[in-house]
Enzyme design. Structure first.
Site, PDB file in Angstrom:
ATOM      1  N   ARG A 104       0.842  -1.183   0.000  1.00  0.00           N
ATOM      2  CA  ARG A 104       0.000   0.000   0.000  1.00  0.00           C
ATOM      3  C   ARG A 104       0.876   1.231   0.000  1.00  0.00           C
ATOM      4  NH1 ARG A 104      -4.806   1.494   4.119  1.00  0.00           N
ATOM      5  NH2 ARG A 104      -3.247   1.035   5.675  1.00  0.00           N
ATOM      6  N   THR A 108      -0.746   7.628  -1.119  1.00  0.00           N
ATOM      7  CA  THR A 108      -2.022   7.572  -1.853  1.00  0.00           C
ATOM      8  C   THR A 108      -2.971   6.541  -1.237  1.00  0.00           C
ATOM      9  OG1 THR A 108      -1.239   5.842  -3.319  1.00  0.00           O
ATOM     10  CG2 THR A 108      -0.859   8.108  -4.026  1.00  0.00           C
ATOM     11  N   ASP A 200      -2.113  -2.895  12.262  1.00  0.00           N
ATOM     12  CA  ASP A 200      -1.490  -3.351  11.021  1.00  0.00           C
ATOM     13  C   ASP A 200      -1.246  -4.855  11.119  1.00  0.00           C
ATOM     14  OD1 ASP A 200       0.664  -4.148   9.167  1.00  0.00           O
ATOM     15  OD2 ASP A 200       0.628  -2.024   8.634  1.00  0.00           O
ATOM     16  N   ASP A 203       2.416  -6.108  10.372  1.00  0.00           N
ATOM     17  CA  ASP A 203       3.363  -5.793  11.451  1.00  0.00           C
ATOM     18  C   ASP A 203       3.112  -6.683  12.664  1.00  0.00           C
ATOM     19  OD1 ASP A 203       4.809  -3.888  10.118  1.00  0.00           O
ATOM     20  OD2 ASP A 203       3.649  -2.189  10.889  1.00  0.00           O
TER      21      ASP A 203
HETATM   22  N1  URA Z   1      -4.357  -3.030   6.700  1.00  0.00           N
HETATM   23  C1  URA Z   1      -4.101  -3.387   7.987  1.00  0.00           C
HETATM   24  O1  URA Z   1      -3.180  -4.155   8.255  1.00  0.00           O
HETATM   25  N2  URA Z   1      -4.902  -2.913   8.963  1.00  0.00           N
HETATM   26  C2  URA Z   1      -5.932  -2.065   8.720  1.00  0.00           C
HETATM   27  O2  URA Z   1      -6.627  -1.672   9.656  1.00  0.00           O
HETATM   28  C3  URA Z   1      -6.181  -1.696   7.372  1.00  0.00           C
HETATM   29  C4  URA Z   1      -5.378  -2.198   6.394  1.00  0.00           C
END
Ligand code: URA
Length: 209
Positions: A104, A108, A200, A203
């Site tokens: 990602r 953007t 995340d 992570d």
């Molecule tokens: N990706 C993630 O890892 N967590 C989110 O909350 C949104 C996208």
């Protein structure tokens, strides 16, 4: 319209609550994601076709069922999707595994594709795209596009947490794709994170933060 299923089995809800807790470490997070994916595999494969086979038991000969028809491919969206692969493959050991690499763009928030490697016969397999988070739907839609472009026809999207925005985006772009989620959350915050979500997922799975 394809299916949208919230898999809210008590065991799944319980394990989801554990992984939402920010105090939970990488080891437990990984184990729980694995177990949730395993439980989800059970429901996601509920409509797999069966065929009659003759089986000789020690007592007699009988006609019983075995899996028929389409074979499966599990395709994680890198990297967080990797956390769901083992749980599903434990249930379906003959499944092939493809990979779609996507990150990602931090500014953007748009997904960028950088790697696609799929089983050769992907057009004949039922495909389970796995990714823990369905946020904006950008990566899921790009992954589905990438698979369709390479011939995949039978696609299911399997996620842990989805935001209504992401569900709508996938349903609009790919009304033929079934979505299975362990939880449907409130929405997205200004940084594109799902609320309440679990942070995340990549992570937390890999201990990179
Ligand atoms: N990706 C993630 O890892 N967590 C989110 O909350 C949104 C996208």
């Amino acid at each position: 319209m394809a299916k949208f299923v919230v898999l809210d089995h008590p065991l799944i809800q319980h394990k989801m609550t554990i992984i939402r807790n920010k105090e939970i470490g990488t080891k437990v997070f990984r184990e729980m994601v694995n177990e949730i994916a395993m439980l989800m595999a059970y429901e996601v494969t509920r409509d797999m076709p069966l065929e009659d086979v003759e089986v000789e038991t020690p007592i007699t000969t009988t006609i019983k069922k075995k899996l028929a028809g389409k074979k499966l491919a599990v395709v994680p969206i890198l990297r967080a999707g990797l956390g769901m692969v083992d749980g599903i493959v434990n249930m379906i050991p003959a499944a092939r595994i493809g990979h779609i690499g996507m990150y990602r763009d931090e500014e953007t928030l748009e997904p960028v594709e950088y790697f696609v490697k799929l089983p050769e016969d992907i057009d004949q397999r039922e495909v389970l795209i796995v990714d823990p988070m369905l946020a904006t739907g950008g990566s899921a839609n790009m992954a589905i596009d990438a698979l369709k472009k390479r011939g995949a026809k039978f696609i299911k999207l399997v996620v842990l947490v989805s935001a209504p925005e992401g569900v709508k985006a996938v349903q609009a772009a790919h009304p033929d794709v079934d979505i299975y989620t362990a939880a449907l959350d409130e929405g997205l915050n200004e940084n594109g994170y799902i609320v309440p979500g679990l942070g995340d997922a990549g992570d937390r799975l890999f201990g990179t933060k």
